[in-house]
Scaffold this motif. Structure first.
Motif, short mmCIF file in Angstrom:
data_model
loop_
_atom_site.label_atom_id
_atom_site.label_comp_id
_atom_site.label_asym_id
_atom_site.label_seq_id
_atom_site.Cartn_x
_atom_site.Cartn_y
_atom_site.Cartn_z
N GLY A 16 16.54 51.64 63.58
CA GLY A 16 17.68 51.48 64.48
C GLY A 16 17.55 50.21 65.30
O GLY A 16 16.45 49.65 65.46
N THR A 39 20.34 50.54 61.01
CA THR A 39 21.54 51.22 61.47
C THR A 39 22.03 50.56 62.76
O THR A 39 21.22 50.17 63.62
N ASN A 69 26.69 53.41 62.31
CA ASN A 69 26.64 54.83 62.67
C ASN A 69 27.75 55.20 63.64
O ASN A 69 28.37 54.34 64.26
N LYS A 96 26.48 56.20 58.63
CA LYS A 96 25.58 57.25 59.14
C LYS A 96 26.43 58.11 60.06
O LYS A 96 26.89 57.65 61.12
N GLU A 98 27.28 60.87 62.60
CA GLU A 98 26.80 61.74 63.67
C GLU A 98 28.03 62.38 64.33
O GLU A 98 28.96 61.68 64.71
N PRO A 155 14.87 66.44 68.62
CA PRO A 155 16.05 65.76 69.18
C PRO A 155 15.89 64.24 69.28
O PRO A 155 14.78 63.72 69.47
N ILE A 156 17.01 63.56 69.14
CA ILE A 156 17.04 62.09 69.22
C ILE A 156 16.36 61.63 70.52
O ILE A 156 16.61 62.17 71.59
N GLY A 157 15.50 60.66 70.37
CA GLY A 157 14.87 60.04 71.55
C GLY A 157 13.76 60.88 72.17
O GLY A 157 13.15 60.45 73.14
N ASP A 183 15.55 61.86 60.10
CA ASP A 183 16.24 60.99 61.06
C ASP A 183 16.15 61.61 62.45
O ASP A 183 16.68 62.69 62.68
N ALA A 184 15.51 60.91 63.33
CA ALA A 184 15.49 61.26 64.76
C ALA A 184 14.31 62.12 65.17
O ALA A 184 13.90 63.02 64.44
N GLY A 185 13.77 61.79 66.33
CA GLY A 185 12.73 62.61 66.95
C GLY A 185 11.31 62.18 66.66
O GLY A 185 10.38 62.74 67.21
N LEU A 204 14.18 57.46 59.34
CA LEU A 204 15.01 56.58 60.15
C LEU A 204 14.62 56.81 61.60
O LEU A 204 14.63 57.96 62.07
N LEU A 205 14.25 55.75 62.28
CA LEU A 205 13.86 55.91 63.68
C LEU A 205 14.26 54.70 64.49
O LEU A 205 14.52 53.61 63.95
N ASN A 206 14.30 54.88 65.77
CA ASN A 206 14.70 53.81 66.67
C ASN A 206 13.87 53.80 67.95
O ASN A 206 13.11 52.87 68.22
N THR A 207 13.98 54.88 68.74
CA THR A 207 13.40 54.88 70.08
C THR A 207 11.91 54.60 70.09
O THR A 207 11.41 53.86 70.94
C1 LIG Z 1 19.60 54.76 65.92
C2 LIG Z 1 20.03 56.07 65.51
O1 LIG Z 1 20.76 56.23 64.60
C3 LIG Z 1 19.52 57.23 66.25
O2 LIG Z 1 20.60 58.00 66.62
C4 LIG Z 1 18.58 57.92 65.36
O3 LIG Z 1 18.94 59.22 65.17
C5 LIG Z 1 17.16 57.70 65.69
O4 LIG Z 1 16.60 58.64 66.57
P1 LIG Z 1 15.29 58.25 67.41
O5 LIG Z 1 15.75 57.28 68.42
O6 LIG Z 1 14.80 59.56 67.97
O7 LIG Z 1 14.31 57.64 66.47
#
Ligand SMILES: CC(=O)[C@@H](O)[C@H](O)COP(=O)(O)O
Length: 257
Positions: A16, A39, A69, A96, A98, A155-157, A183-185, A204-207
């Motif tokens: 992300g 994303t 997304n 993507k 959501e 959960p996301i983040g 994806d996420a968490g 898939l990750l971001n935070t």
């Molecule tokens: C960037 C994105 O699409 C977020 O909504 C994704 O679900 C990643 O989640 P995290 O930030 O927990 O990695």
């Protein structure tokens, strides 16, 4: 290498693009991650705004595939409209999807998700649905036209990592042959390695990268862990067992009394 919607993807790391300390750090993190798919949120990159334009130039320079997304959408209508705008803005039919159902946990509204996935698939979109680890919902998403499933692991983040590894194991085992992306968490590289070891095709990750003390170093750490997790899966790890099994053979050894 895994296949999604007929395309081969070499990197199992989808990243992300939100919340980085600076555009330069985002760019460096993407480069060391080896990610081929990024994303991006349409709601952030609104067409025509100065910041959005610069961000878009940066993404273009990275020469990656964009997966827009619908982050922040809470209804089917909002998600479908956002997806259509993203298709025009980013020039891709990948989305993507959501549809958020709960403010605090950002849990997907799985009923709205299936409905939106059907509408978008019928309209020619290639939908990547952000979903829970519920197998029945996964089946409904496939019925709706999705060819990939993206269950959360927390959960996301939240950075909690796989809170229900048994559910993920059952999910992987049920959807044999379907590309699955967690994806996420995810919070740590070891979390990513753990889900790759279970046989998930990618994460898939971001935070966890963007908010790390050193996002570039963390992107590299995730890349290495993802590769290790996949190698371990392919090497067919032992299943845990309840009883001890001697690792040193005793047969034929002298007995001292
Ligand atoms: C960037 C994105 O699409 C977020 O909504 C994704 O679900 C990643 O989640 P995290 O930030 O927990 O990695």
């Amino acid at each position: 290498m895994f296949e999604v919607y007929g395309e081969s993807v070499a990197s199992r790391f989808l990243l992300g693009t939100a919340q980085y300390p600076s555009p330069q750090i985002l760019s460096d993190a993407v480069k060391v991650s080896g990610a081929e798919i990024l994303t991006v949120s349409l709601r952030r990159e609104t067409a025509g705004s100065g910041g959005g334009g610069r961000f878009w130039d940066l993404i273009r320079e990275l020469n990656v595939k964009v997966l827009p997304n619908t982050a922040g959408c809470h209804s089917v209508k909002e998600a479908v409209t956002t997806a259509k705008m993203a298709r025009d803005l980013f020039g891709t039919d990948w989305i993507k999807l959501e549809v958020i159902g709960h403010h605090d946990s950002l849990q997907p509204d799985v009923f709205g998700l299936v409905e939106a996935a059907r509408i978008l698939s019928d309209d020619g979109f290639k939908v990547f649905p952000y979903t829970t680890d519920d197998i029945v919902v996964g089946e409904r998403l496939l019925d709706a036209g999705c060819q990939v499933l993206m269950p959360w692991c927390a959960p996301i983040g939240s950075a909690k990592g796989p809170v229900n590894p048994d559910a993920l194991r059952a999910y992987r085992s049920h959807f044999k042959g379907i590309p699955l992306v967690v994806d996420a968490g995810l919070g740590r590289p070891s979390h990513a390695a753990a889900v790759l070891e279970l046989g998930f095709d990618a994460v898939l990750l971001n935070t966890a990268v963007a908010k790390a003390g050193d996002p570039v170093a963390m992107a590299k750490a995730f890349a290495v862990a993802i590769e290790a997790g996949r190698l371990a899966y392919e090497a067919q790890p032992l299943e845990p067992r309840d009883m001890a099994v001697p690792s040193t053979p005793v047969l034929g050894m002298a007995v001292f009394e």
